[in-house]
Write a protein that holds these residues in place. Sequence first.
Motif, PDB file in Angstrom:
ATOM      1  N   VAL A  17       0.830  -1.206   0.000  1.00  0.00           N
ATOM      2  CA  VAL A  17       0.000   0.000   0.000  1.00  0.00           C
ATOM      3  C   VAL A  17       0.865   1.257   0.000  1.00  0.00           C
ATOM      4  CG1 VAL A  17      -1.650   1.343   1.369  1.00  0.00           C
ATOM      5  CG2 VAL A  17      -1.957  -1.118   1.136  1.00  0.00           C
ATOM      6  N   GLY A  18       0.558   2.131  -0.956  1.00  0.00           N
ATOM      7  CA  GLY A  18       1.213   3.436  -1.001  1.00  0.00           C
ATOM      8  C   GLY A  18       0.132   4.498  -0.884  1.00  0.00           C
ATOM      9  N   ASN A  19      -0.443   4.830  -2.028  1.00  0.00           N
ATOM     10  CA  ASN A  19      -1.534   5.800  -2.060  1.00  0.00           C
ATOM     11  C   ASN A  19      -2.882   5.134  -1.762  1.00  0.00           C
ATOM     12  OD1 ASN A  19      -1.650   8.543  -2.340  1.00  0.00           O
ATOM     13  ND2 ASN A  19      -1.506   8.529  -4.560  1.00  0.00           N
ATOM     14  N   ALA A  20      -2.860   3.811  -1.638  1.00  0.00           N
ATOM     15  CA  ALA A  20      -4.033   2.989  -1.289  1.00  0.00           C
ATOM     16  C   ALA A  20      -5.086   2.907  -2.388  1.00  0.00           C
ATOM     17  CB  ALA A  20      -4.651   3.442   0.029  1.00  0.00           C
ATOM     18  N   GLY A  21      -4.704   3.238  -3.607  1.00  0.00           N
ATOM     19  CA  GLY A  21      -5.640   3.092  -4.724  1.00  0.00           C
ATOM     20  C   GLY A  21      -5.874   1.630  -5.071  1.00  0.00           C
ATOM     21  N   ASN A  22      -4.795   0.857  -5.079  1.00  0.00           N
ATOM     22  CA  ASN A  22      -4.923  -0.522  -5.557  1.00  0.00           C
ATOM     23  C   ASN A  22      -5.726  -1.391  -4.602  1.00  0.00           C
ATOM     24  OD1 ASN A  22      -4.381  -2.058  -7.853  1.00  0.00           O
ATOM     25  ND2 ASN A  22      -2.607  -3.069  -6.908  1.00  0.00           N
ATOM     26  N   ILE A  23      -5.537  -1.211  -3.300  1.00  0.00           N
ATOM     27  CA  ILE A  23      -6.314  -2.016  -2.345  1.00  0.00           C
ATOM     28  C   ILE A  23      -7.799  -1.662  -2.473  1.00  0.00           C
ATOM     29  CG2 ILE A  23      -6.010  -0.457  -0.332  1.00  0.00           C
ATOM     30  CD1 ILE A  23      -5.734  -3.046   1.381  1.00  0.00           C
ATOM     31  N   THR A  24      -8.065  -0.382  -2.720  1.00  0.00           N
ATOM     32  CA  THR A  24      -9.449   0.065  -2.922  1.00  0.00           C
ATOM     33  C   THR A  24     -10.035  -0.571  -4.185  1.00  0.00           C
ATOM     34  OG1 THR A  24      -8.853   2.184  -1.914  1.00  0.00           O
ATOM     35  CG2 THR A  24     -10.893   2.130  -3.176  1.00  0.00           C
ATOM     36  N   ALA A  25      -9.223  -0.591  -5.238  1.00  0.00           N
ATOM     37  CA  ALA A  25      -9.695  -1.143  -6.517  1.00  0.00           C
ATOM     38  C   ALA A  25      -9.934  -2.650  -6.424  1.00  0.00           C
ATOM     39  CB  ALA A  25      -8.672  -0.843  -7.607  1.00  0.00           C
ATOM     40  N   ARG A  47       6.865   5.085  -1.227  1.00  0.00           N
ATOM     41  CA  ARG A  47       7.421   6.124  -0.345  1.00  0.00           C
ATOM     42  C   ARG A  47       6.432   7.293  -0.327  1.00  0.00           C
ATOM     43  NH1 ARG A  47      10.825  10.338  -1.602  1.00  0.00           N
ATOM     44  NH2 ARG A  47      12.285  11.007   0.001  1.00  0.00           N
ATOM     45  N   ILE A  48       5.341   7.094   0.409  1.00  0.00           N
ATOM     46  CA  ILE A  48       4.217   8.026   0.392  1.00  0.00           C
ATOM     47  C   ILE A  48       3.756   8.275   1.826  1.00  0.00           C
ATOM     48  CG2 ILE A  48       1.776   8.278  -0.320  1.00  0.00           C
ATOM     49  CD1 ILE A  48       2.530   6.703  -2.867  1.00  0.00           C
ATOM     50  N   GLY A  49       3.592   9.547   2.184  1.00  0.00           N
ATOM     51  CA  GLY A  49       3.287   9.873   3.574  1.00  0.00           C
ATOM     52  C   GLY A  49       1.856  10.302   3.841  1.00  0.00           C
ATOM     53  N   ASN A  50       1.105  10.576   2.755  1.00  0.00           N
ATOM     54  CA  ASN A  50      -0.260  11.067   2.958  1.00  0.00           C
ATOM     55  C   ASN A  50      -1.175  10.551   1.833  1.00  0.00           C
ATOM     56  OD1 ASN A  50      -2.400  12.461   4.006  1.00  0.00           O
ATOM     57  ND2 ASN A  50      -1.680  14.496   3.351  1.00  0.00           N
ATOM     58  N   PRO A  51      -1.560   9.286   1.934  1.00  0.00           N
ATOM     59  CA  PRO A  51      -2.261   8.634   0.816  1.00  0.00           C
ATOM     60  C   PRO A  51      -3.613   9.273   0.484  1.00  0.00           C
ATOM     61  CG  PRO A  51      -1.774   7.059   2.585  1.00  0.00           C
ATOM     62  CD  PRO A  51      -1.346   8.389   3.071  1.00  0.00           C
ATOM     63  N   VAL A  52      -3.843   9.430  -0.798  1.00  0.00           N
ATOM     64  CA  VAL A  52      -5.094  10.020  -1.274  1.00  0.00           C
ATOM     65  C   VAL A  52      -6.309   9.149  -0.927  1.00  0.00           C
ATOM     66  CG1 VAL A  52      -6.365  10.397  -3.405  1.00  0.00           C
ATOM     67  CG2 VAL A  52      -4.098  11.352  -3.156  1.00  0.00           C
ATOM     68  N   ASN A  53      -6.121   7.844  -0.997  1.00  0.00           N
ATOM     69  CA  ASN A  53      -7.260   6.940  -0.769  1.00  0.00           C
ATOM     70  C   ASN A  53      -7.304   6.400   0.664  1.00  0.00           C
ATOM     71  OD1 ASN A  53      -8.603   6.584  -3.526  1.00  0.00           O
ATOM     72  ND2 ASN A  53      -6.433   6.290  -4.003  1.00  0.00           N
ATOM     73  N   TRP A  54      -6.803   7.181   1.574  1.00  0.00           N
ATOM     74  CA  TRP A  54      -6.715   6.785   2.988  1.00  0.00           C
ATOM     75  C   TRP A  54      -8.079   6.308   3.531  1.00  0.00           C
ATOM     76  CZ3 TRP A  54      -2.913   9.896   6.443  1.00  0.00           C
ATOM     77  CH2 TRP A  54      -2.801   9.299   7.694  1.00  0.00           C
ATOM     78  N   GLN A  55      -9.098   7.164   3.352  1.00  0.00           N
ATOM     79  CA  GLN A  55     -10.418   6.816   3.904  1.00  0.00           C
ATOM     80  C   GLN A  55     -10.974   5.552   3.260  1.00  0.00           C
ATOM     81  OE1 GLN A  55     -11.357   7.934   6.686  1.00  0.00           O
ATOM     82  NE2 GLN A  55      -9.586   9.318   6.582  1.00  0.00           N
ATOM     83  N   ASN A  56     -10.762   5.423   1.951  1.00  0.00           N
ATOM     84  CA  ASN A  56     -11.197   4.196   1.265  1.00  0.00           C
ATOM     85  C   ASN A  56     -10.500   2.977   1.862  1.00  0.00           C
ATOM     86  OD1 ASN A  56     -12.878   5.471  -0.571  1.00  0.00           O
ATOM     87  ND2 ASN A  56     -11.232   5.816  -2.042  1.00  0.00           N
ATOM     88  N   ALA A  57      -9.220   3.143   2.144  1.00  0.00           N
ATOM     89  CA  ALA A  57      -8.442   2.022   2.678  1.00  0.00           C
ATOM     90  C   ALA A  57      -8.993   1.577   4.035  1.00  0.00           C
ATOM     91  CB  ALA A  57      -6.973   2.434   2.811  1.00  0.00           C
ATOM     92  N   ILE A  58      -9.347   2.539   4.869  1.00  0.00           N
ATOM     93  CA  ILE A  58      -9.923   2.203   6.180  1.00  0.00           C
ATOM     94  C   ILE A  58     -11.261   1.480   5.998  1.00  0.00           C
ATOM     95  CG2 ILE A  58     -10.851   3.183   8.337  1.00  0.00           C
ATOM     96  CD1 ILE A  58      -7.809   3.450   8.086  1.00  0.00           C
ATOM     97  N   ALA A  59     -12.038   1.963   5.037  1.00  0.00           N
ATOM     98  CA  ALA A  59     -13.335   1.329   4.768  1.00  0.00           C
ATOM     99  C   ALA A  59     -13.146  -0.125   4.316  1.00  0.00           C
ATOM    100  CB  ALA A  59     -14.099   2.121   3.708  1.00  0.00           C
TER     101      ALA A  59
END
Length: 353
Positions: free
Chosen positions: A187-195, A243-255
């Motif tokens: 997980v970096g920006n958390a797009g892939n786990i969301t997808a 190497r990402i400190g503030n992922p765009v899809n953070w909330q999606n990842a938590i969901a």
Amino acid sequence: MWQGLIHHYYDYLPVTQATPIVTLYEGNTPLIPVPRISSYLGKKNVQVWVKYDGLNPTGSFKDRGMTMAISKAKEQGATAVICASTGNTSAAAAAYARRAGMKAFVLIPDGYVALGKLAQALMYGAQVLAIQGNFDQALSLVRELAEKYPITLVNSLNPYRLEGQKTAAFEVVDQLGNAPDWLCIPVGNAGNITAYWMGFCQYFQQGKSQQLPRMFGFQAAGAAPIVHNQPVTHPETVATAIRIGNPVNWQNAIAVQEASQGGFYAVSDQEILTAYQLLAQEEGIFCEPASAASIAGLFHIQDQIPEGIRIVCVLTGNGLKDPDNALASGQKQLCQGIAPERDILAQAMGLLG
Ligand code: F0G
């Protein structure tokens, strides 16, 4: 004949006859069993597979998102696209933009993009802008630019990216005959786990699988904002892709974590590099360091693995992307002279008793 994932999963994607399909025949990557890794886990009847998405046309899972994002951008009349990237997105954006006859602009953190990825972006003819900042800063910049100028953003904020990437979950189900019990993913920006989760849910609702997996996301210890529930201002890891400190899809990842009863964990650079070498040397599979975080993560939580389950680890990128880390992890042996004595070679190879 396989003609790319939009063609194959057409009915599951937001495309119409009006969509010009921009494809390099991505997708349809192998799901490979890794029996040695399975046995090292020391659990009864646990089977592990890797979804080797490093075999996509530009060598990473980003091609899945980019075939969709660029096709839709083309449909909407765009002539240029832009992204921030730790490397793989820039390579994919550059390739698909050129395929569509568009310009690509990519912002990268100077000095923190693996050599192969940079070579790709340049070779595909993107305009590469290296900034003295990290990925998160590059992303804020491109978001502002895309709001202000007629240029399409193709980071995972672009909803078509995730639509394309969800097809990896479809393929896993099609290949296994069901969803796995666990899915492990870097997980970096958390797009892939969301997808992936979108894909598993959609297939489940259509009756294509009998279950949903538990989703386990792994971040590098020096760049683990989701794990520690706070942004990281100066993310650091050998796995530069994440190497990402503030992922765009953070909330999606938590969901996703909550809905799937999964978890997020941090793995150290040492754990990542150990898994990276293990995959290559024990299974013959060469992925990039960030991808090995899925295997490192599996070992990290091995105590939690129940007996008899099926696990899929996602290998997001090809090992050839990052020759520097590969070279740093092995040593070549220099044999003297251009035609060394056969006995000397044999001795070096350990063939002489
Ligand atoms: N693995 C690799 C090889 C990646 O390149 C990335 C992300 C990830 C995992 C993490 O995926 O962001 O969807 O959670 N790379 C992006 C890029 C950031 O710019 O190439 P994620």
